[in-house]
Write a protein that holds these residues in place. Structure first.
Motif, PDB file in Angstrom:
ATOM      1  N   ARG A  67       0.821  -1.206   0.000  1.00 46.96           N
ATOM      2  CA  ARG A  67       0.000   0.000   0.000  1.00 46.96           C
ATOM      3  C   ARG A  67       0.860   1.262   0.000  1.00 46.96           C
ATOM      4  N   THR A  68       2.119   1.139  -0.412  1.00 46.57           N
ATOM      5  CA  THR A  68       3.066   2.236  -0.257  1.00 46.57           C
ATOM      6  C   THR A  68       3.579   2.752  -1.593  1.00 46.57           C
ATOM      7  N   VAL A  69       3.624   4.081  -1.701  1.00 50.32           N
ATOM      8  CA  VAL A  69       4.141   4.783  -2.871  1.00 50.32           C
ATOM      9  C   VAL A  69       5.278   5.684  -2.409  1.00 50.32           C
ATOM     10  N   ILE A  70       6.356   5.764  -3.203  1.00 48.44           N
ATOM     11  CA  ILE A  70       7.497   6.597  -2.862  1.00 48.44           C
ATOM     12  C   ILE A  70       7.587   7.777  -3.824  1.00 48.44           C
ATOM     13  N   THR A  71       7.965   8.945  -3.286  1.00 50.49           N
ATOM     14  CA  THR A  71       8.144  10.145  -4.090  1.00 50.49           C
ATOM     15  C   THR A  71       9.137  11.067  -3.396  1.00 50.49           C
ATOM     16  N   ALA A  72       9.351  12.250  -3.965  1.00 50.80           N
ATOM     17  CA  ALA A  72      10.223  13.252  -3.350  1.00 50.80           C
ATOM     18  C   ALA A  72       9.449  14.041  -2.301  1.00 50.80           C
ATOM     19  N   ALA A  73      10.144  14.491  -1.266  1.00 50.26           N
ATOM     20  CA  ALA A  73       9.480  15.162  -0.153  1.00 50.26           C
ATOM     21  C   ALA A  73       8.750  16.433  -0.571  1.00 50.26           C
ATOM     22  N   HIS A  74       9.327  17.215  -1.479  1.00 51.06           N
ATOM     23  CA  HIS A  74       8.679  18.486  -1.833  1.00 51.06           C
ATOM     24  C   HIS A  74       7.422  18.285  -2.664  1.00 51.06           C
ATOM     25  N   CYS A  75       7.146  17.044  -3.068  1.00 48.94           N
ATOM     26  CA  CYS A  75       5.924  16.763  -3.816  1.00 48.94           C
ATOM     27  C   CYS A  75       4.684  16.777  -2.931  1.00 48.94           C
ATOM     28  N   VAL A  76       4.860  16.766  -1.619  1.00 49.26           N
ATOM     29  CA  VAL A  76       3.718  16.764  -0.701  1.00 49.26           C
ATOM     30  C   VAL A  76       3.739  17.946   0.266  1.00 49.26           C
ATOM     31  N   ARG A  77       4.814  18.768   0.205  1.00 47.68           N
ATOM     32  CA  ARG A  77       4.898  19.957   1.044  1.00 47.68           C
ATOM     33  C   ARG A  77       5.484  21.106   0.233  1.00 47.68           C
ATOM     34  N   THR A  78       5.127  22.325   0.626  1.00 43.02           N
ATOM     35  CA  THR A  78       5.610  23.517  -0.052  1.00 43.02           C
ATOM     36  C   THR A  78       6.418  24.351   0.929  1.00 43.02           C
ATOM     37  N   SER A  79       7.663  24.623   0.586  1.00 41.80           N
ATOM     38  CA  SER A  79       8.551  25.366   1.473  1.00 41.80           C
ATOM     39  C   SER A  79       8.060  26.798   1.687  1.00 41.80           C
ATOM     40  N   VAL A  80       8.327  27.314   2.865  1.00 44.73           N
ATOM     41  CA  VAL A  80       8.056  28.715   3.190  1.00 44.73           C
ATOM     42  C   VAL A  80       9.386  29.453   3.133  1.00 44.73           C
ATOM     43  N   LYS A  81       9.476  30.458   2.300  1.00 42.93           N
ATOM     44  CA  LYS A  81      10.731  31.166   2.098  1.00 42.93           C
ATOM     45  C   LYS A  81      11.295  31.695   3.407  1.00 42.93           C
ATOM     46  N   GLY A  82      12.558  31.360   3.659  1.00 42.13           N
ATOM     47  CA  GLY A  82      13.236  31.839   4.852  1.00 42.13           C
ATOM     48  C   GLY A  82      12.938  31.057   6.111  1.00 42.13           C
ATOM     49  N   ALA A  83      12.095  30.030   6.019  1.00 40.96           N
ATOM     50  CA  ALA A  83      11.717  29.234   7.192  1.00 40.96           C
ATOM     51  C   ALA A  83      12.345  27.847   7.093  1.00 40.96           C
ATOM     52  N   PRO A  84      12.522  27.172   8.244  1.00 35.22           N
ATOM     53  CA  PRO A  84      13.089  25.815   8.217  1.00 35.22           C
ATOM     54  C   PRO A  84      12.151  24.831   7.536  1.00 35.22           C
ATOM     55  N   ALA A  85      12.694  23.659   7.175  1.00 37.27           N
ATOM     56  CA  ALA A  85      11.925  22.656   6.432  1.00 37.27           C
ATOM     57  C   ALA A  85      10.652  22.250   7.172  1.00 37.27           C
ATOM     58  N   ARG A  86      10.723  22.139   8.494  1.00 41.18           N
ATOM     59  CA  ARG A  86       9.556  21.667   9.241  1.00 41.18           C
ATOM     60  C   ARG A  86       8.394  22.659   9.208  1.00 41.18           C
ATOM     61  N   ALA A  87       8.652  23.908   8.765  1.00 46.32           N
ATOM     62  CA  ALA A  87       7.594  24.907   8.679  1.00 46.32           C
ATOM     63  C   ALA A  87       6.863  24.875   7.347  1.00 46.32           C
ATOM     64  N   ALA A  88       7.299  24.012   6.424  1.00 42.13           N
ATOM     65  CA  ALA A  88       6.663  23.931   5.112  1.00 42.13           C
ATOM     66  C   ALA A  88       5.183  23.578   5.260  1.00 42.13           C
ATOM     67  N   THR A  89       4.360  24.149   4.401  1.00 46.12           N
ATOM     68  CA  THR A  89       2.929  23.859   4.441  1.00 46.12           C
ATOM     69  C   THR A  89       2.650  22.511   3.773  1.00 46.12           C
ATOM     70  N   TRP A  90       1.625  21.844   4.252  1.00 39.20           N
ATOM     71  CA  TRP A  90       1.238  20.559   3.676  1.00 39.20           C
ATOM     72  C   TRP A  90       0.367  20.776   2.458  1.00 39.20           C
ATOM     73  N   ASP A  91       0.626  20.001   1.402  1.00 38.63           N
ATOM     74  CA  ASP A  91      -0.242  20.030   0.229  1.00 38.63           C
ATOM     75  C   ASP A  91      -1.501  19.209   0.506  1.00 38.63           C
ATOM     76  N   ASN A  92      -2.526  19.458  -0.276  1.00 35.62           N
ATOM     77  CA  ASN A  92      -3.824  18.804  -0.097  1.00 35.62           C
ATOM     78  C   ASN A  92      -4.220  18.026  -1.350  1.00 35.62           C
ATOM     79  N   ASP A  93      -5.311  17.275  -1.245  1.00 35.04           N
ATOM     80  CA  ASP A  93      -5.893  16.550  -2.382  1.00 35.04           C
ATOM     81  C   ASP A  93      -4.882  15.629  -3.050  1.00 35.04           C
TER      82      ASP A  93
END
Length: 245
Positions: A67-93
């Protein structure tokens, strides 16, 4: 221990008759289309997402477990300029369409149930996400429909390989080549350019491309080459967690 961030998503199975939103290239492809069939034609597909700003996008992903699919991390989150990786917003749908071709999903679409990735996902070697998928409308797990692409977390990822991706094309494209370690980076360098949309696409080791083993996922590119995260112990841990639910 590397911190894992987990996101639960409440979604239902997507319709197999749906036409997927895309402005795909159908001619003048940047690389040749894959015509070799095999498991690649079923396990590699398009991953759709909607950013927190409401804009939609797509990446490439691969079925690597029950039941598992692999992809790149930025494909499911969007970075916030100037903020650390953990502050990236989550993508939807988030929706995966295996074997996407000509604007349709021949095997239907599958909704993401849960996302697993590193909290500091932009760090070297951690730029990967494992997606646990909901069953389809008929109750079957994704792999029962598509099969599974072999994956290795211990193999030497350098050497002869194949790169597959959907750079906003109506079918999956393919590059053969030799991966090498990028100077000064914990990334694999692949001598092939595909462009936006191919992020998350698998680097498959060996000469038997159609049934080969996923050893890395594409994460970026420059004017000369593409770069991927080689899979290791952390990716293995994410995959095991995803498979165990």
């Amino acid at each position: 221990m590397i911190a894992v961030t987990l996101r639960d998503i409440d979604g239902r199975a997507a319709s197999s008759g749906r036409r997927w939103p895309a402005n795909d290239a159908t001619e003048d492809l940047v690389q040749p289309a894959w015509t070799g069939g095999g498991s690649i034609s079923r396990t590699v597909g398009r991953l759709y997402a909607t950013g927190s700003d409401g804009n939609s996008g797509a990446c490439t992903a691969t079925v690597v477990g029950i039941r598992t699919v692999i992809t790149a991390a930025h494909c499911v989150r969007t970075s916030v300029k100037g903020a650390p990786a953990r502050a990236a917003t989550w993508d939807n749908d988030l929706c995966f369409v295996p074997g996407y071709q000509n604007g349709t999903g021949p095997h239907g679409g599958f909704i993401v149930r849960r996302v697993r990735m590193a909290e500091n996902w932009q760090n070297d070697g951690l730029y990967v996400a494992m997606l646990e998928m909901n069953p389809g409308r008929d109750g079957r797990n994704l792999s029962e429909v598509t099969g599974t692409q072999p994956i290795s977390f211990l193999a030497d990822a350098s050497g002869p390989a194949h790169f597959f991706g959907y750079p906003y094309t109506d079918r999956v494209l393919h590059c053969p080549g030799d991966t090498t370690w990028a100077p000064g980076k914990a990334l694999l360098r692949f001598p092939c350019l595909m462009g936006m949309g191919s992020s998350g696409g698998p680097y498959v080791s060996g000469d038997a491309a159609a049934e080969g083993t996923v050893v890395a996922v594409n994460v970026s590119g420059d004017g000369n080459a593409s770069y991927g995260t080689a899979l290791g112990g952390f990716a293995q841990r994410l995959c095991q967690q995803s498979e165990s639910g």
